[in-house]
Design a protein around this motif. Sequence first.
Motif, mmCIF file in Angstrom:
data_model
loop_
_atom_site.group_PDB
_atom_site.id
_atom_site.type_symbol
_atom_site.label_atom_id
_atom_site.label_comp_id
_atom_site.label_asym_id
_atom_site.label_seq_id
_atom_site.Cartn_x
_atom_site.Cartn_y
_atom_site.Cartn_z
ATOM 1 N N ARG A 1 -11.757 103.388 85.390
ATOM 2 C CA ARG A 1 -12.497 104.488 86.024
ATOM 3 C C ARG A 1 -11.839 104.930 87.317
ATOM 4 O O ARG A 1 -11.821 106.124 87.635
ATOM 5 C CB ARG A 1 -13.952 104.053 86.248
ATOM 6 N N ARG A 2 -11.297 103.992 88.083
ATOM 7 C CA ARG A 2 -10.565 104.380 89.291
ATOM 8 C C ARG A 2 -9.366 105.256 88.938
ATOM 9 O O ARG A 2 -9.094 106.258 89.602
ATOM 10 C CB ARG A 2 -10.121 103.136 90.050
ATOM 11 N N ARG A 3 -8.654 104.834 87.882
ATOM 12 C CA ARG A 3 -7.468 105.602 87.491
ATOM 13 C C ARG A 3 -7.831 106.989 86.967
ATOM 14 O O ARG A 3 -7.142 107.968 87.257
ATOM 15 C CB ARG A 3 -6.695 104.814 86.425
ATOM 16 N N LEU A 4 -8.914 107.071 86.212
ATOM 17 C CA LEU A 4 -9.281 108.334 85.574
ATOM 18 C C LEU A 4 -10.064 109.264 86.492
ATOM 19 O O LEU A 4 -9.872 110.483 86.464
ATOM 20 C CB LEU A 4 -10.113 108.050 84.310
ATOM 21 N N PHE A 5 -10.989 108.711 87.302
ATOM 22 C CA PHE A 5 -11.926 109.556 88.047
ATOM 23 C C PHE A 5 -11.801 109.453 89.563
ATOM 24 O O PHE A 5 -12.351 110.294 90.283
ATOM 25 C CB PHE A 5 -13.374 109.190 87.658
ATOM 26 N N GLY A 6 -11.121 108.426 90.045
ATOM 27 C CA GLY A 6 -11.029 108.241 91.493
ATOM 28 C C GLY A 6 -12.084 107.274 92.013
ATOM 29 O O GLY A 6 -13.064 106.957 91.332
ATOM 30 N N ASP A 7 -11.918 106.815 93.262
ATOM 31 C CA ASP A 7 -12.790 105.793 93.835
ATOM 32 C C ASP A 7 -14.207 106.277 94.096
ATOM 33 O O ASP A 7 -15.149 105.471 94.109
ATOM 34 C CB ASP A 7 -12.196 105.267 95.153
ATOM 35 N N ASP A 8 -14.383 107.586 94.351
ATOM 36 C CA ASP A 8 -15.694 108.084 94.772
ATOM 37 C C ASP A 8 -16.566 108.590 93.623
ATOM 38 O O ASP A 8 -17.710 108.993 93.857
ATOM 39 C CB ASP A 8 -15.528 109.217 95.798
ATOM 40 N N HIS A 9 -16.048 108.606 92.426
ATOM 41 C CA HIS A 9 -16.848 109.102 91.300
ATOM 42 C C HIS A 9 -18.040 108.172 91.072
ATOM 43 O O HIS A 9 -17.916 106.944 91.170
ATOM 44 C CB HIS A 9 -15.993 109.172 90.033
ATOM 45 N N PRO A 10 -19.218 108.739 90.779
ATOM 46 C CA PRO A 10 -20.397 107.880 90.572
ATOM 47 C C PRO A 10 -20.199 106.805 89.513
ATOM 48 O O PRO A 10 -20.725 105.692 89.658
ATOM 49 C CB PRO A 10 -21.470 108.887 90.164
ATOM 50 N N ASP A 11 -19.467 107.113 88.434
ATOM 51 C CA ASP A 11 -19.242 106.089 87.409
ATOM 52 C C ASP A 11 -18.379 104.953 87.950
ATOM 53 O O ASP A 11 -18.595 103.776 87.617
ATOM 54 C CB ASP A 11 -18.568 106.710 86.183
ATOM 55 N N THR A 12 -17.400 105.285 88.776
ATOM 56 C CA THR A 12 -16.573 104.253 89.400
ATOM 57 C C THR A 12 -17.421 103.366 90.299
ATOM 58 O O THR A 12 -17.285 102.130 90.302
ATOM 59 C CB THR A 12 -15.433 104.898 90.213
ATOM 60 N N CYS A 13 -18.327 103.998 91.048
ATOM 61 C CA CYS A 13 -19.221 103.223 91.918
ATOM 62 C C CYS A 13 -20.133 102.309 91.098
ATOM 63 O O CYS A 13 -20.428 101.183 91.504
ATOM 64 C CB CYS A 13 -20.051 104.163 92.790
ATOM 65 N N THR A 14 -20.574 102.783 89.928
ATOM 66 C CA THR A 14 -21.395 101.932 89.062
ATOM 67 C C THR A 14 -20.624 100.695 88.636
ATOM 68 O O THR A 14 -21.150 99.571 88.659
ATOM 69 C CB THR A 14 -21.854 102.726 87.823
ATOM 70 N N SER A 15 -19.361 100.872 88.239
ATOM 71 C CA SER A 15 -18.551 99.718 87.833
ATOM 72 C C SER A 15 -18.310 98.783 89.007
ATOM 73 O O SER A 15 -18.308 97.554 88.846
ATOM 74 C CB SER A 15 -17.215 100.195 87.261
ATOM 75 N N ALA A 16 -18.083 99.349 90.188
ATOM 76 C CA ALA A 16 -17.876 98.503 91.368
ATOM 77 C C ALA A 16 -19.123 97.683 91.673
ATOM 78 O O ALA A 16 -19.055 96.476 91.988
ATOM 79 C CB ALA A 16 -17.499 99.374 92.563
ATOM 80 N N LEU A 17 -20.309 98.320 91.600
ATOM 81 C CA LEU A 17 -21.557 97.599 91.832
ATOM 82 C C LEU A 17 -21.731 96.461 90.832
ATOM 83 O O LEU A 17 -22.093 95.333 91.203
ATOM 84 C CB LEU A 17 -22.733 98.570 91.728
ATOM 85 N N ASN A 18 -21.469 96.735 89.558
ATOM 86 C CA ASN A 18 -21.661 95.711 88.538
ATOM 87 C C ASN A 18 -20.655 94.572 88.662
ATOM 88 O O ASN A 18 -20.974 93.414 88.370
ATOM 89 C CB ASN A 18 -21.590 96.337 87.148
ATOM 90 N N LEU A 19 -19.433 94.896 89.085
ATOM 91 C CA LEU A 19 -18.471 93.822 89.326
ATOM 92 C C LEU A 19 -18.922 92.956 90.497
ATOM 93 O O LEU A 19 -18.772 91.720 90.482
ATOM 94 C CB LEU A 19 -17.086 94.410 89.595
ATOM 95 N N ALA A 20 -19.514 93.595 91.513
ATOM 96 C CA ALA A 20 -20.043 92.818 92.637
ATOM 97 C C ALA A 20 -21.145 91.872 92.172
ATOM 98 O O ALA A 20 -21.252 90.732 92.648
ATOM 99 C CB ALA A 20 -20.562 93.761 93.723
ATOM 100 N N VAL A 21 -21.986 92.330 91.227
ATOM 101 C CA VAL A 21 -23.017 91.459 90.660
ATOM 102 C C VAL A 21 -22.369 90.252 89.989
ATOM 103 O O VAL A 21 -22.829 89.111 90.146
ATOM 104 C CB VAL A 21 -23.884 92.242 89.658
ATOM 105 N N SER A 22 -21.294 90.472 89.242
ATOM 106 C CA SER A 22 -20.609 89.362 88.573
ATOM 107 C C SER A 22 -19.998 88.397 89.587
ATOM 108 O O SER A 22 -20.047 87.169 89.409
ATOM 109 C CB SER A 22 -19.520 89.907 87.637
ATOM 110 N N LEU A 23 -19.411 88.938 90.645
ATOM 111 C CA LEU A 23 -18.831 88.085 91.680
ATOM 112 C C LEU A 23 -19.926 87.250 92.355
ATOM 113 O O LEU A 23 -19.741 86.063 92.642
ATOM 114 C CB LEU A 23 -18.096 88.937 92.713
ATOM 115 N N HIS A 24 -21.048 87.885 92.591
ATOM 116 C CA HIS A 24 -22.181 87.157 93.190
ATOM 117 C C HIS A 24 -22.605 86.003 92.289
ATOM 118 O O HIS A 24 -22.835 84.880 92.764
ATOM 119 C CB HIS A 24 -23.348 88.129 93.409
#
Length: 953
Positions: free
Chosen positions: A820-843
């Motif tokens: 998603r970062r590669r396709l849409f950029g860091d600020d795209h809402p879908d990219t932010c969703t993936s970042a949030l979910n990865l943070a959940v996994s890290l937690h």
Amino acid sequence: MTGTAQRFFISYAGVDRQWAEWVGWHLERSGHQVRLDVWDWRTGDDFVERMDEALAQSDAVVALFSKSYFEPGRWTREEWSAVVGRRERLIPVAVEPFTDAEVPPLLATKVRKNLYALDETSAIAALREAVDGGRRPSAAPAFPGGGAPGVPDEPVGPGEAVVPDGPRPRLPGSTERPELWNVRPANRDFSGREAEIERLRAGLLRGRRSAVYTLHGMGGFGKTQIALEYAHRFADQYDLVWWIDAEQSDQIPVHYTELADRVGVAVAEAGAELNARALLRYLRRQSRWLVILDNAEDPEQIEPWLPEGQGHVLITSRNPNWRRIAQPMALDVFTRADSLAYLRSRIEGIAEEQTELLAKDLGDLPLALAQAAGVIENGMTVDRYRRLLTENTGRILREGEAPGYSASLEAAVSIAAGRLADRHPEAGALLRLAAFLATIPGDPDDLMWPQAALEPLRRYGLARIDGEALQIHRLTQAVLRDHVTPEQTRAIHDDAAAVLAVVAPGDPQSPVSWPLWATLTSHLTAQHIGVRDRAELRATLLDAVHFLIRSGRPRTAVELATGLREVWTTQSGPDDLDVLSCTQYLGHATSDLGDMWAARPIIEDAFARRRRTLGDDHPDTLKSANDLAAILGGLGEYAESHRMDEETFARRREVLGEDHPETFQSANNLAASLRVLGDYAPALRMDEDTFARRRRVLGEDHPDTLQSATNVGGGLADVGKLPESRHTLEDTVARCRRTLGDDHYATLAAVSRLASTLFALGEYEEARRLHEDILARRRRLVGDDHHDTLTSVNGLASTLHGLGEYEEARRLHEDNLARRRRLFGDDHPDTCTSALNLAVSLHSAGRYAEARLMDEDTLARRRRALGDDHPDTLRTAENLAVTLHALRHHSEAVRLLEDTRARQRRVLGDDHPDTQRATRNLANAYISVGKKFKAQQLMAKKKPKRRLGRKSR
């Protein structure tokens, strides 16, 4: 056979049916009971159910071991379980030689009896010993020098025998041929067609008197080869097998006269017809005979010469019209599995990928496969053959030895087409026209053709006809095109355009019309006929592109629209109305492929040109405005997308009215933009209104109505009404599957939303099953990087996390975030969703410091893009607070949770699941800082959970 009567189930490979019948006959003659599928099961019976019944009622399984019996893939799971699971009740008898290495290990230790290579008396004795067990002799054994073969006339053993109807089957496997035999040598390269041969054998055996079967099919399907294989395979079951070339029906009496002479009923001074009648009278009194009439064409001319009596007649013909006098059996091309097996047997060392490609190029046509194998065996590479098949089809189809076939495919088609043209000129003209149109594998052509011209095509075996629908094999088409002159080609193109112009499949948006649109679109895009520059077909071609988009085939839509736009722009300029419509569809289809960045300039160009030439309120301009707003939303530019959706909706209501389908489309899109902005309640109200209007105007099962139903179901989940969401979505999924199919994008969207609701309800296993299925389909249909595929990956990863499979969930989230970062950029809402979910996994993995950094970065981006009160922003803030709590920054976690909960109560309400979760998390945080009374007040004296929960999205 002696001993107590038993009940046996016979397990065998299809090619060993003769052995199965022989074994079954002798077991029943000896008083035992036998369950044999070809005797006891009827067409339409449930295979598994009947096998379970037979095994439950049987004392033992008699398994006929052979090479075919152990072939990989032959076994059904049920039969393998039955045989292997009953090893203590398994009686194996070998009916042909094989090595121990060919026997599966679970069966290799079983002692078996050999029935092959014995005379019939010895084989019966071996079967008796296998069933009843060996016994010590009570008298001196017979001298082992051999004796006269014979079979007891009366049953030996317990009880009265029940003998199957019909004559006693002979011992299979004999290499001797009947004395009356005139069949040419077997084709050593024969392969496949086992199901057809079994069906043919079963049909002939069911005949009460003379059984007459006709194998019919188009040229090159291998009708004669099946008849030849049948004659050789079952030769030992007949006393007389006689092959007649019946293409010239007036010569049949002559062939019969030869046989009459062999059986001693011919009269030298009588003519052929009288001797033929004498032969028919002779056969009427005999049994165990087989007469093969090869390449017969006219049933009326054959009927007077059909033998009667206790024998079989097998006819091969291109003509399918035999039902009045024979049981017709239609042949098709090889199955792909049979094609691959044949090519592997003929072409040593051919690679698997090449085998598949060659079979596909040849359309699984048996004669074409035989010719190709002959050419390649003589030194041509597979790649070169495939290239020549494309570049010079007619010439390459003249080459190659095809064992057992009388002529090459090119010659067979040319001869039949020449005869057709001579005798039926109108049918010949239709055949040439159809040669330039598309082939549609698996489906008949639904164009309307004159019936008078279709019937000759059917009789000559050059096409398959179903009512007024026509289908020609693509290699037949290639041969026909090779014989058409340039002048004829130009005339045929004109005729084709005229035919296609009058076809009216109906609304390209309606699934009811899609089968006919699929056929018409295949013809419009056929590579051998150019119609893109035909002005009379422009409207039809635009509708074809629209159909491709709505039916979920965006890649083909892009290909067609790209070619049309190029040709039409050259003809009429970039501002032409048809060019602009084509441009709009091209942008739409490009976005459906997932390439929003490429779609945007296409749609912007159409929008700008339409505003300049047609004005802001023209319906076509509003179509472009609608599409551009959708693209902007897909690219994350939510504010501008929402503004355009509001304006387009207002203009369409004014210009088209409240209940116009295009107004519904704008209402749908405006609700979607409200939803992504976090305005869930007004979005749901608008979706419900649009759903009601679409259902009333378009019908329950229209794709647009189903889209609205999915939106309503998803909207109910957004506002926290999960049971209502589930009910609505389950009904919608069922309707989508029934109306659109499992792979349509609208079906996948509905199933995806249902999986999300099930996840929210905590039904993780069912959500996982749905997400895995959707992901597999989307990857196959649109690729790994499509935004819909990435949505499915996100849903599956979150579900795996809910199931406790943290490592796999983290791996998927990491890959999804990178894409998603590669396709849409860091600020795209879908990219932010993936970042949030990865943070959940890290937690969950205890990597709190990394999770905090990712949460903080995501929260900053979402506040900037969506605002402080957007539900996604608030979920991110809540997750950050939970991580801060895990890092023992309790006071900071409390402050953030208090602010977040207050905003959620205002935005979502107290009963929303997000608000309730934040309330529990805040109560736990209060306890951590010693404010137990405050926590109790917050939870209304309900004991809070001790662990703070994070939310995946």
